[in-house]
Design a protein around this motif. Structure first.
Motif, PDB file in Angstrom:
ATOM      1  N   ASN A   1       0.771  -1.027   0.200  1.00 50.85           N
ATOM      2  CA  ASN A   1      -0.013  -0.159  -0.061  1.00 50.85           C
ATOM      3  C   ASN A   1       0.929   1.190   0.044  1.00 50.85           C
ATOM      4  O   ASN A   1       0.391   2.122  -0.457  1.00 50.85           O
ATOM      5  N   ALA A   2       2.016   1.231   0.545  1.00 56.89           N
ATOM      6  CA  ALA A   2       2.803   2.221   0.668  1.00 56.89           C
ATOM      7  C   ALA A   2       3.557   2.560  -0.958  1.00 56.89           C
ATOM      8  O   ALA A   2       3.566   3.826  -1.297  1.00 56.89           O
ATOM      9  N   ASN A   3       3.608   1.506  -1.447  1.00 59.82           N
ATOM     10  CA  ASN A   3       3.969   1.664  -2.992  1.00 59.82           C
ATOM     11  C   ASN A   3       3.071   2.132  -3.821  1.00 59.82           C
ATOM     12  O   ASN A   3       3.153   3.018  -4.805  1.00 59.82           O
ATOM     13  N   LYS A   4       1.773   1.713  -3.450  1.00 64.04           N
ATOM     14  CA  LYS A   4       0.369   2.295  -4.134  1.00 64.04           C
ATOM     15  C   LYS A   4       0.539   3.722  -4.028  1.00 64.04           C
ATOM     16  O   LYS A   4       0.130   4.552  -4.925  1.00 64.04           O
ATOM     17  N   MET A   5       0.654   4.280  -2.529  1.00 66.59           N
ATOM     18  CA  MET A   5       0.668   5.927  -2.379  1.00 66.59           C
ATOM     19  C   MET A   5       1.791   6.383  -3.253  1.00 66.59           C
ATOM     20  O   MET A   5       1.548   7.576  -3.721  1.00 66.59           O
ATOM     21  N   MET A   6       2.848   5.902  -3.502  1.00 62.96           N
ATOM     22  CA  MET A   6       3.854   6.531  -4.316  1.00 62.96           C
ATOM     23  C   MET A   6       3.276   6.527  -5.774  1.00 62.96           C
ATOM     24  O   MET A   6       3.572   7.685  -6.484  1.00 62.96           O
ATOM     25  N   ASP A   7       2.601   5.328  -6.244  1.00 58.98           N
ATOM     26  CA  ASP A   7       2.021   5.626  -7.412  1.00 58.98           C
ATOM     27  C   ASP A   7       1.234   6.786  -7.797  1.00 58.98           C
ATOM     28  O   ASP A   7       1.505   7.369  -8.816  1.00 58.98           O
ATOM     29  N   LEU A   8       0.298   7.071  -6.840  1.00 61.17           N
ATOM     30  CA  LEU A   8      -0.813   7.926  -6.725  1.00 61.17           C
ATOM     31  C   LEU A   8      -0.008   9.246  -6.569  1.00 61.17           C
ATOM     32  O   LEU A   8      -0.669  10.420  -7.196  1.00 61.17           O
ATOM     33  N   LEU A   9       1.194   9.384  -6.223  1.00 62.30           N
ATOM     34  CA  LEU A   9       1.801  10.705  -6.021  1.00 62.30           C
ATOM     35  C   LEU A   9       2.775  10.787  -6.973  1.00 62.30           C
ATOM     36  O   LEU A   9       3.684  11.856  -7.159  1.00 62.30           O
ATOM     37  N   ASP A  10       2.653   9.864  -8.189  1.00 59.50           N
ATOM     38  CA  ASP A  10       3.518  10.017  -9.424  1.00 59.50           C
ATOM     39  C   ASP A  10       4.869  10.039  -9.126  1.00 59.50           C
ATOM     40  O   ASP A  10       5.731  10.362  -9.960  1.00 59.50           O
ATOM     41  N   HIS A  11       5.151   9.199  -8.162  1.00 58.23           N
ATOM     42  CA  HIS A  11       6.387   9.119  -7.753  1.00 58.23           C
ATOM     43  C   HIS A  11       7.450  10.262  -7.493  1.00 58.23           C
ATOM     44  O   HIS A  11       8.727  10.179  -7.828  1.00 58.23           O
ATOM     45  N   SER A  12       6.668  11.411  -7.356  1.00 53.74           N
ATOM     46  CA  SER A  12       7.246  12.589  -7.007  1.00 53.74           C
ATOM     47  C   SER A  12       6.725  13.388  -5.949  1.00 53.74           C
ATOM     48  O   SER A  12       5.976  14.163  -6.199  1.00 53.74           O
ATOM     49  N   PRO A  13       6.898  12.719  -4.718  1.00 54.24           N
ATOM     50  CA  PRO A  13       5.909  12.998  -3.731  1.00 54.24           C
ATOM     51  C   PRO A  13       6.018  14.628  -3.321  1.00 54.24           C
ATOM     52  O   PRO A  13       4.889  15.236  -3.092  1.00 54.24           O
ATOM     53  N   PHE A  14       7.195  15.121  -3.467  1.00 58.59           N
ATOM     54  CA  PHE A  14       7.425  16.419  -3.166  1.00 58.59           C
ATOM     55  C   PHE A  14       6.827  17.399  -3.862  1.00 58.59           C
ATOM     56  O   PHE A  14       6.094  18.243  -3.492  1.00 58.59           O
ATOM     57  N   GLU A  15       6.942  17.155  -5.223  1.00 56.51           N
ATOM     58  CA  GLU A  15       6.233  17.989  -6.255  1.00 56.51           C
ATOM     59  C   GLU A  15       4.829  17.878  -6.279  1.00 56.51           C
ATOM     60  O   GLU A  15       4.168  18.819  -6.413  1.00 56.51           O
ATOM     61  N   PHE A  16       4.469  16.892  -6.054  1.00 54.58           N
ATOM     62  CA  PHE A  16       2.853  16.538  -5.761  1.00 54.58           C
ATOM     63  C   PHE A  16       2.347  17.245  -4.676  1.00 54.58           C
ATOM     64  O   PHE A  16       1.329  18.175  -5.004  1.00 54.58           O
ATOM     65  N   ILE A  17       3.075  17.214  -3.405  1.00 54.08           N
ATOM     66  CA  ILE A  17       2.434  17.654  -2.276  1.00 54.08           C
ATOM     67  C   ILE A  17       2.482  19.465  -2.569  1.00 54.08           C
ATOM     68  O   ILE A  17       1.592  20.015  -2.266  1.00 54.08           O
TER      69      ILE A  17
END
Length: 256
Positions: free
Chosen positions: A63-79
């Motif tokens: 599920n943590a991998n799923k979270m990263m998928d949903l954030l386009d594998h760029s968590p800082f940029e997405f946030i």
């Protein structure tokens, strides 16, 4: 099991060497932030992964991998750059009682911290005490929910001043602050010291700590954590939470 202090230290130090190595990463949620190289990506991935780190480890990692998928594998940029419409895709996410609405809230709260509080490290540093980060966690929770939020999401950020052991945030802080030279913990928050950390107390580490007489309190709560902290600081005041590897490894891998 009653060992003299010197024997106990020797026993636990050996277990730290055994478990505090890169092989540990393969079965641990810490593998998620290890997918990133930029400081902000690492800390956001670590924080989100730690937040859902309860239950079965395989499903935490999935599920943590799923979270990263949903954030386009760029968590800082997405946030920091997302539009409201981008948040819709987080809606279906679920891990145990943490759902898509909580996830959306976390994104908004993290954006608030990066825009208005200079990021996660600066916020924890601001409220740190000489030998503890428990007050930092308490203040962090306040700032996290300064923005409009759902009441239900508050339960996903622990408050040690309300007698919580705050296991998941203490684990996140261990990952960020402790530099183990073994390539497991990141040590990217240079402004804080490993001596300020508290052990991520969970059912495994708690049971082992009781068997080794490092802890006698029955519940895994804030009071138990204070007791365990005190015992571990006697064994190594500079790096007390390295023993998390020993306690966890003995519990999970050796059924101690």
């Amino acid at each position: 099991m009653k060992l003299k202090k010197s024997e106990l230290k020797e026993f636990l130090d050996e277990k730290v060497v055994l478990y505090n190595n890169p092989k540990f990463i393969d079965s641990d949620p810490i593998q998620i932030p290890h997918q990133f190289s930029k400081k902000e990506d690492i800390e956001i991935a670590a924080f989100l992964t730690a937040t859902i780190a309860w239950g079965n480890r395989k499903s935490i990692i999935k599920n943590a991998n799923k979270m990263m998928d949903l954030l386009d594998h760029s968590p800082f940029e997405f946030i920091t750059q997302h539009q409201d419409t981008d948040l819709e895709r987080l809606k279906p996410f679920v891990h145990r009682t943490f759902n898509g609405n909580d996830f959306m809230q976390f994104v908004e709260s993290l954006q608030h911290i990066y825009k208005n509080h200079n990021g996660l490290e600066a916020l924890f540093l601001k409220y740190a005490e000489k030998d503890s980060l428990q007050n930092s966690i308490h203040q962090f929770k306040k700032v996290f929910f300064e923005v409009p939020h759902l009441e239900r999401t508050q339960k996903h950020v622990s408050d040690p001043l309300k007698n919580s052991a705050a296991k998941r945030i203490n684990m996140f802080l261990r990952w960020m602050i402790r530099n183990d030279n073994a390539g497991v913990d990141f040590g990217i928050w240079k402004s804080l010291s490993p001596s300020q950390l508290s052990c991520p107390l969970d059912v495994h580490s708690g049971n082992v700590a009781r068997k080794l007489k490092l802890l006698n309190r029955k519940q895994n709560d804030g009071k138990a954590l204070a007791q365990l902290d005190k015992a571990l600081r006697k064994l190594d005041p500079k790096d007390p939470v390295k023993y998390d590897f020993a306690l966890f490894g003995l519990g999970v891998f050796e059924g101690f």
